[in-house]
Write a protein that holds these residues in place. Sequence first.
Motif, PDB file in Angstrom:
ATOM      1  N   LEU A 108      76.718 -12.462  15.967  1.00 18.74           N
ATOM      2  CA  LEU A 108      77.325 -12.580  17.057  1.00 18.74           C
ATOM      3  C   LEU A 108      78.665 -11.801  17.181  1.00 18.74           C
ATOM      4  O   LEU A 108      79.311 -11.368  18.411  1.00 18.74           O
ATOM      5  N   THR A 109      79.565 -12.144  16.062  1.00 24.14           N
ATOM      6  CA  THR A 109      81.005 -11.896  16.184  1.00 24.14           C
ATOM      7  C   THR A 109      80.942 -10.179  15.999  1.00 24.14           C
ATOM      8  O   THR A 109      81.683  -9.793  16.831  1.00 24.14           O
ATOM      9  N   ILE A 110      80.126  -9.663  15.403  1.00 27.18           N
ATOM     10  CA  ILE A 110      80.260  -8.129  15.406  1.00 27.18           C
ATOM     11  C   ILE A 110      79.788  -7.526  16.617  1.00 27.18           C
ATOM     12  O   ILE A 110      80.515  -6.619  17.052  1.00 27.18           O
ATOM     13  N   THR A 111      78.650  -8.066  17.057  1.00 31.47           N
ATOM     14  CA  THR A 111      78.152  -7.387  18.441  1.00 31.47           C
ATOM     15  C   THR A 111      79.301  -7.654  19.424  1.00 31.47           C
ATOM     16  O   THR A 111      79.503  -6.780  20.346  1.00 31.47           O
ATOM     17  N   MET A 112      79.918  -8.813  19.587  1.00 31.48           N
ATOM     18  CA  MET A 112      80.850  -9.233  20.462  1.00 31.48           C
ATOM     19  C   MET A 112      82.141  -8.192  20.224  1.00 31.48           C
ATOM     20  O   MET A 112      82.604  -7.576  21.246  1.00 31.48           O
ATOM     21  N   ILE A 113      82.594  -7.639  19.003  1.00 26.37           N
ATOM     22  CA  ILE A 113      83.706  -6.903  18.955  1.00 26.37           C
ATOM     23  C   ILE A 113      83.282  -5.380  19.458  1.00 26.37           C
ATOM     24  O   ILE A 113      84.216  -4.901  19.901  1.00 26.37           O
ATOM     25  N   ILE A 114      82.092  -4.981  18.973  1.00 28.44           N
ATOM     26  CA  ILE A 114      81.797  -3.833  19.652  1.00 28.44           C
ATOM     27  C   ILE A 114      81.636  -3.829  20.938  1.00 28.44           C
ATOM     28  O   ILE A 114      82.004  -2.632  21.592  1.00 28.44           O
ATOM     29  N   VAL A 115      81.066  -4.878  21.392  1.00 26.81           N
ATOM     30  CA  VAL A 115      80.917  -4.778  23.145  1.00 26.81           C
ATOM     31  C   VAL A 115      82.296  -4.621  23.778  1.00 26.81           C
ATOM     32  O   VAL A 115      82.607  -4.242  24.655  1.00 26.81           O
ATOM     33  N   LEU A 116      83.399  -5.726  23.149  1.00 27.41           N
ATOM     34  CA  LEU A 116      84.494  -5.650  23.829  1.00 27.41           C
ATOM     35  C   LEU A 116      85.317  -4.517  23.575  1.00 27.41           C
ATOM     36  O   LEU A 116      85.898  -3.911  24.599  1.00 27.41           O
ATOM     37  N   ALA A 117      85.111  -3.662  22.685  1.00 25.27           N
ATOM     38  CA  ALA A 117      85.800  -2.560  22.347  1.00 25.27           C
ATOM     39  C   ALA A 117      85.033  -1.268  23.401  1.00 25.27           C
ATOM     40  O   ALA A 117      85.890  -0.679  23.995  1.00 25.27           O
ATOM     41  N   ILE A 118      83.707  -1.409  23.582  1.00 25.62           N
ATOM     42  CA  ILE A 118      83.218  -0.343  24.359  1.00 25.62           C
ATOM     43  C   ILE A 118      83.665  -0.616  25.809  1.00 25.62           C
ATOM     44  O   ILE A 118      83.955   0.537  26.582  1.00 25.62           O
ATOM     45  N   PHE A 119      83.623  -1.919  26.341  1.00 27.07           N
ATOM     46  CA  PHE A 119      84.138  -2.017  27.494  1.00 27.07           C
ATOM     47  C   PHE A 119      85.590  -2.078  28.010  1.00 27.07           C
ATOM     48  O   PHE A 119      85.686  -1.848  28.959  1.00 27.07           O
ATOM     49  N   PHE A 120      86.469  -2.275  26.837  1.00 28.27           N
ATOM     50  CA  PHE A 120      87.751  -1.932  26.930  1.00 28.27           C
ATOM     51  C   PHE A 120      88.035  -0.593  27.497  1.00 28.27           C
ATOM     52  O   PHE A 120      88.581  -0.354  28.250  1.00 28.27           O
ATOM     53  N   ILE A 121      87.388   0.361  26.713  1.00 29.55           N
ATOM     54  CA  ILE A 121      87.476   1.745  26.919  1.00 29.55           C
ATOM     55  C   ILE A 121      86.855   2.207  28.196  1.00 29.55           C
ATOM     56  O   ILE A 121      87.577   2.964  28.856  1.00 29.55           O
ATOM     57  N   LEU A 122      85.622   1.616  28.466  1.00 29.97           N
ATOM     58  CA  LEU A 122      85.018   1.884  29.841  1.00 29.97           C
ATOM     59  C   LEU A 122      86.143   1.537  30.987  1.00 29.97           C
ATOM     60  O   LEU A 122      86.273   2.228  31.925  1.00 29.97           O
ATOM     61  N   GLY A 123      86.579   0.276  30.850  1.00 30.36           N
ATOM     62  CA  GLY A 123      87.317  -0.189  31.745  1.00 30.36           C
ATOM     63  C   GLY A 123      88.451   0.456  31.979  1.00 30.36           C
ATOM     64  O   GLY A 123      89.128   0.721  33.154  1.00 30.36           O
ATOM     65  N   SER A 124      89.146   1.061  30.937  1.00 31.36           N
ATOM     66  CA  SER A 124      90.407   1.863  31.053  1.00 31.36           C
ATOM     67  C   SER A 124      90.202   3.129  31.768  1.00 31.36           C
ATOM     68  O   SER A 124      90.777   3.750  32.537  1.00 31.36           O
ATOM     69  N   ILE A 125      88.931   3.805  31.506  1.00 36.09           N
ATOM     70  CA  ILE A 125      88.526   4.910  32.190  1.00 36.09           C
ATOM     71  C   ILE A 125      88.444   4.800  33.632  1.00 36.09           C
ATOM     72  O   ILE A 125      88.828   5.428  34.624  1.00 36.09           O
ATOM     73  N   ILE A 126      87.607   3.491  33.980  1.00 35.97           N
ATOM     74  CA  ILE A 126      87.354   3.134  35.340  1.00 35.97           C
ATOM     75  C   ILE A 126      88.718   2.931  36.092  1.00 35.97           C
ATOM     76  O   ILE A 126      88.943   3.388  37.247  1.00 35.97           O
ATOM     77  N   GLN A 127      89.603   2.149  35.348  1.00 38.06           N
ATOM     78  CA  GLN A 127      90.996   1.763  35.919  1.00 38.06           C
ATOM     79  C   GLN A 127      91.664   3.079  36.280  1.00 38.06           C
ATOM     80  O   GLN A 127      92.486   3.435  37.440  1.00 38.06           O
ATOM     81  N   LYS A 128      91.776   4.142  35.375  1.00 41.63           N
ATOM     82  CA  LYS A 128      92.526   5.355  35.457  1.00 41.63           C
ATOM     83  C   LYS A 128      92.078   6.121  36.882  1.00 41.63           C
ATOM     84  O   LYS A 128      92.618   6.746  37.511  1.00 41.63           O
ATOM     85  N   ILE A 129      90.678   5.983  37.064  1.00 45.19           N
ATOM     86  CA  ILE A 129      90.084   6.949  38.013  1.00 45.19           C
ATOM     87  C   ILE A 129      90.325   6.217  39.467  1.00 45.19           C
ATOM     88  O   ILE A 129      90.730   6.880  40.365  1.00 45.19           O
ATOM     89  N   ILE A 130      90.552   4.760  39.625  1.00 47.16           N
ATOM     90  CA  ILE A 130      90.569   3.923  40.584  1.00 47.16           C
ATOM     91  C   ILE A 130      91.995   4.183  40.904  1.00 47.16           C
ATOM     92  O   ILE A 130      92.432   4.404  42.060  1.00 47.16           O
ATOM     93  N   ASN A 131      92.962   4.458  39.900  1.00 45.15           N
ATOM     94  CA  ASN A 131      94.314   4.468  40.330  1.00 45.15           C
ATOM     95  C   ASN A 131      94.662   5.925  40.920  1.00 45.15           C
ATOM     96  O   ASN A 131      95.587   5.983  41.553  1.00 45.15           O
ATOM     97  N   ARG A 132      94.067   6.831  40.425  1.00 40.75           N
ATOM     98  CA  ARG A 132      94.118   8.479  41.020  1.00 40.75           C
ATOM     99  C   ARG A 132      93.610   8.401  42.198  1.00 40.75           C
ATOM    100  O   ARG A 132      94.358   8.839  43.282  1.00 40.75           O
TER     101      ARG A 132
END
Length: 102
Positions: free
Chosen positions: A31-55
């Motif tokens: 669960l911990t390993i899965t959680m770390i991987i998911v958090l990292a992936i969604f942090f990156i995806l969220g950053s990309i989405i946030q940049k697009i929305i800000n533009r």
Amino acid sequence: MVRNLRIIIMLIAGIIVCILGLMNRYDIKTLTITMIIVLAIFFILGSIIQKIINRLYAQVDKREKEKKLNELNKNLEEIDNKDDDNEEIEDDNEPVEDDKID
């Protein structure tokens, strides 16, 4: 501008993974390993989405400012044209001298 969108997306994904992991009775290590991987992936995806929305917000703001500037320029031109018309009328009227009245 949108702030903290990446964190919100990451936390929602983390909550979903945590709930699914507990429902499926994963062990803590998995669960911990899965959680770390998911958090990292969604942090990156969220950053990309946030940049697009800000533009997009920046483009909309720029268009609104340009539209307001164009409206102000049109209003200024109309005022200038009215002032020019008033000046021409005033120039046509010559003052009458007292000797010419009688």
